[in-house]
Scaffold this active site. Structure first.
Site, mmCIF file in Angstrom:
data_model
loop_
_atom_site.group_PDB
_atom_site.id
_atom_site.type_symbol
_atom_site.label_atom_id
_atom_site.label_comp_id
_atom_site.label_asym_id
_atom_site.label_seq_id
_atom_site.Cartn_x
_atom_site.Cartn_y
_atom_site.Cartn_z
ATOM 1 N N PHE A 137 0.736 -1.378 -0.331
ATOM 2 C CA PHE A 137 -0.083 -0.499 0.390
ATOM 3 C C PHE A 137 0.666 1.197 0.459
ATOM 4 C CE2 PHE A 137 -2.093 2.983 2.098
ATOM 5 C CZ PHE A 137 -3.565 3.321 1.567
ATOM 6 N N ASP A 221 9.044 3.104 1.602
ATOM 7 C CA ASP A 221 8.189 3.487 1.842
ATOM 8 C C ASP A 221 8.046 3.136 3.038
ATOM 9 O OD1 ASP A 221 5.961 3.998 3.014
ATOM 10 O OD2 ASP A 221 4.486 3.893 1.123
ATOM 11 N N LYS A 250 2.801 9.946 8.702
ATOM 12 C CA LYS A 250 2.826 9.260 9.638
ATOM 13 C C LYS A 250 3.160 10.244 10.935
ATOM 14 C CE LYS A 250 0.191 5.476 8.083
ATOM 15 N NZ LYS A 250 -1.058 5.436 8.162
HETATM 16 N N1 PLP Z 1 1.982 4.371 2.654
HETATM 17 C C1 PLP Z 1 1.794 3.548 3.580
HETATM 18 C C2 PLP Z 1 3.182 2.580 4.255
HETATM 19 C C3 PLP Z 1 1.128 3.833 4.455
HETATM 20 O O1 PLP Z 1 0.945 2.903 5.391
HETATM 21 C C4 PLP Z 1 0.187 5.169 4.100
HETATM 22 C C5 PLP Z 1 -1.155 4.856 5.082
HETATM 23 O O2 PLP Z 1 -1.188 4.442 5.983
HETATM 24 C C6 PLP Z 1 0.476 6.086 3.128
HETATM 25 C C7 PLP Z 1 1.808 5.021 2.469
HETATM 26 C C8 PLP Z 1 -0.487 6.913 2.409
HETATM 27 O O3 PLP Z 1 -0.768 7.563 3.446
HETATM 28 P P1 PLP Z 1 -1.417 8.653 3.798
HETATM 29 O O4 PLP Z 1 -2.235 8.474 4.189
HETATM 30 O O5 PLP Z 1 -0.666 10.122 4.960
HETATM 31 O O6 PLP Z 1 -1.700 9.779 2.179
#
Ligand code: PLP
Length: 410
Positions: A137, A221, A250
């Protein structure tokens, strides 16, 4: 709005992009939340790995208040001391050395959008391919959705931004898919939304070698895994590698919306004036708060705490001895409790009934991502509440559970 009417208000006024909201929270302190009726909950989700130093931490409150009273925003035509301080701090924590650079956005998706553009700048016409993992994700915007290996999420929004190919997160699959037309590999070091699923042992080191051999960027990521959550500042550091870029969000802001792309080495020279930007990204308020949050994580040694408390939680979960639980996945304070039946939703609901906030990462995984500040008191309380939640669901399932102490010890 009354304690009773908020669900109607939410139903009527909020976009229906999520299911029914489970509670109306009005206040938080440390690892505790209170709803509108004054009921207290133990928060072992922390806004999905966001409230890294807990709710209403004095450092957070002071930083927001001080910076709001000083300077909130000036646009990216100008620099501010807090922006420069945070960039230097992130470079130091990520270990980029002097060559690193930081781009600021306001969310994880924005950080990954910047990373996507970085990959395109690197790839140009010769390297149109981007590799990402099935089931990983990376966000909900059109670019990051294209990187997200979940067909059911993409399906309503087809066609996707082209060029992304999904592979299994194994060294063999990577070797097979890689060639000199790949611009970048995107890696989610622990697949949080997929159920807190770790990469195979040695994967990151192999991925570093394979991507370097083919001239492709390795982009990690760290949006869910960063800010100390896994017991290192960033999960890639457990593997002792140097990526070309990482994305963070986050827990960096501890509740203030902020995201960033951090580049290493030659990848730091890819963006040039006019290629990317964001009005709010890196503003004085957000960067001051993030600096204060990271400073608190550092000075209170919360990265080490995440490692120790994570182990303690695993032991506490094992000690419950529930027939529903099949063990724990994850690292530090990003934990997936694997269930033997697809009842994670029921466990989460029962936990809330008992005063504990956790989340179902999928049908058979309960995800824990508590504040990094937790200690013995919170873990004891968690163990008690979670045991009760499991027991509620066990009864409902009429599992073969011991009903007397004699049976339990048999
Ligand atoms: N990447 C990862 C691994 C995530 O867990 C998340 C959100 O849960 C995101 C990207 C996307 O972040 P945001 O919700 O702040 O756009």
């Amino acid at each position: 709005m009354t304690a009773d009417s908020w669900k109607d208000d939410a139903q009527r006024d909020l976009v229906r992009n999520v299911g029914e909201r489970a509670a109306l929270f009005v206040r938080g302190e440390g690892a505790a939340l209170w709803d509108a009726e004054g009921r207290r909950y133990l928060d072992f989700l922390a806004g999905i790995a966001v409230n890294s130093i807990g709710h209403a931490h004095p450092t957070f409150v002071e930083a927001v208040s001080r910076q709001a009273a000083t300077l909130a925003h000036v646009s990216n035509f100008f620099a501010t001391p807090s922006q420069l301080e945070l960039a230097a701090r992130l470079k130091r924590l990520a270990g980029t050395g002097p060559d690193g650079r930081v781009y600021f956005g306001n969310s994880g998706a924005e950080a990954n959008e910047a990373a996507f553009k970085l990959a395109r700048l690197h790839g140009g016409a010769d390297r149109p391919r981007i590799l990402a993992f099935k089931d990983a994700f990376h966000g909900r915007t059109m670019g990051t959705l294209a990187l997200t290996g979940k067909p059911y999420m993409q399906e309503p929004f087809l066609p996707m931004v082209p060029g992304v190919e999904f592979i299994d997160s194994t060294v063999e699959a990577l070797e097979q898919a890689m060639d000199d037309r790949v611009a970048a590999l995107f890696v989610e070091p622990i697949k949080g939304e997929a159920g807190v699923v770790e990469l195979p042992e040695g994967f990151l080191r192999a991925a570093r070698e394979i991507t370097a051999r083919h001239g492709a960027l390795l982009i990690v990521d760290e949006i869910q895994t960063g800010a100390g959550r896994t017991g290192a500042w960033f999960a890639f550091q457990h593997a002792g590698i140097t990526p070309d870029a990482i994305t963070v969000a986050k827990g960096i802001g501890g509740g203030f919306p902020i995201g960033a792309l951090i580049t290493f080495g030659a990848a730091s020279e890819l963006f040039y004036p006019g290629t990317h930007g964001s009005t709010f990204g890196g503003n004085a308020l957000g960067t001051a708060v993030a600096s204060a949050v990271l400073g608190e994580i550092e000075s209170a040694d919360l990265v080490a705490n995440a490692a120790v408390r994570g182990q303690q939680i695993r032991e506490a979960v094992a000690a419950i001895g529930s027939p529903l639980v099949d063990g724990c996945r994850g690292q530090g304070l990003l934990i997936g409790i694997a269930l033997r039946h697809p009842v994670a939703g029921a466990v989460v609901a029962a936990a809330q009934e008992h005063g504990l906030i956790v989340n179902a990462a999928n049908d058979s995984t309960v995800r824990l991502a508590p504040p990094l500040t937790i200690g013995d008191v919170e873990i004891d309380e968690f163990a008690d509440l979670f045991a009760r939640a499991l027991s509620t669901v066990e009864q409902a399932l009429l599992l073969d559970v011991p009903t007397t102490p004699e049976e339990a010890s048999a």
